[in-house]
Design an enzyme around this catalytic site. Structure first.
Site: not given
Length: 281
Positions: A2-3, A92, A111
């Site tokens: 994400p930016e 997760h 991740r």
């Protein structure tokens, strides 16, 4: 990853859902996500605190609890979900903030790259990571002289330097490609070769691209589903990123993909022709 527009979208969506909720308990199921302080201290401090506000600095989310502020970075796959305490925690979901109203804000990260810091609010901007960040794209101090000073001794390609969060914070790979296309700059152009006009174009196009992306909920937002009001529609307005083999929207030439600093980079060879010689400033 994400930016800025995606993180801004996450921030605004969360503000509609969790502001002024009070924390009953915190469960940390993957301790490595807590960079500071210790996990026990992290949980102890947040217990009983009310979430007063959520802000953004660069790609970081800032959860304000008055005297303390929690910093969170989504990294590659981080997501926040608001769920009922009755729903089973999946494998997760690594940090769970239980609220007194029976809802839970869960941080999910397949991740496990996301990280959190909890600092006293008064110390927030004097410590890593915020003290390492450059200017926001709309900061009044972001001007051509600022960029020229930062770029004048750098031989690195402009694409790599646009990703340097210590100069302008919030720009990532997708938006860097779009900014350079609109600025008619080859991504391999050494920073030290940029003119004042080039810097003016970078600033203007950075602001325009990010503002439009924010309006449309970002590009490849994954932190929320469309049913939660976030659609990532800016992906429909991309000019070059992800468009390898397609025709340039300006000249019709083929868009190509190369690697710059290890990052996939898309551009038009004709519109973004590389200058053969260094230009004088």
């Amino acid at each position: 990853m994400p930016e800025l527009p995606e993180v801004e979208t996450v921030k605004e969506t969360l503000k509609l859902k969790v502001l002024h909720k009070k924390i009953k308990e915190v469960r940390v199921l993957y301790p490595k996500m807590i960079e500071y302080p210790s996990v026990d201290e992290f949980k102890r401090i947040l217990k009983g605190k009310e979430l007063e506000d959520i802000e953004r600095r660069g790609k970081w989310l800032l959860f304000s609890f008055g005297e303390y502020t929690l910093l969170g970075h989504l990294r590659m796959e981080g997501k926040f979900f608001l769920k009922s305490h009755r729903e089973e925690v999946n494998k997760h979901e690594h940090v769970v903030f239980e609220f007194t109203d029976g809802t839970e804000l869960r941080y999910q990260d397949t991740r496990k790259f996301g990280r959190m810091y909890l600092y006293k609010t008064e110390d927030l901007y004097d410590r890593k990571p915020l003290n390492e960040l450059g200017l926001e794209p709309w900061d009044d101090h972001l001007n051509t002289q600022y960029l020229l000073n930062k770029y004048k001794k750098k031989r690195l390609p402009i694409k790599s330097v646009l990703l340097d969060q210590s100069i302008i914070t919030g720009i990532g790979n997708i938006y860097a490609d779009e900014i350079l296309f609109l600025s008619h700059l080859n991504p391999l152009t050494p920073c030290m070769d940029l003119t004042q006009k080039d810097c003016e174009n970078i600033i203007q196009n950075t602001q325009n691209v990010l503002e439009r992306a924010i309006q449309l909920g970002g590009t490849t937002i994954r932190s929320y589903e469309s049913s939660q009001g976030v659609h990532g529609l800016f992906q429909n307005e991309l000019f070059v990123h992800g468009k390898e083999g397609e025709n340039c929207p300006e000249c019709g030439s083929e868009i190509v993909k190369i690697k710059v600093g290890g990052r996939g980079t898309y551009y038009c060879k004709k519109c973004q022709r590389k200058k053969a010689k260094r230009r004088k400033k």
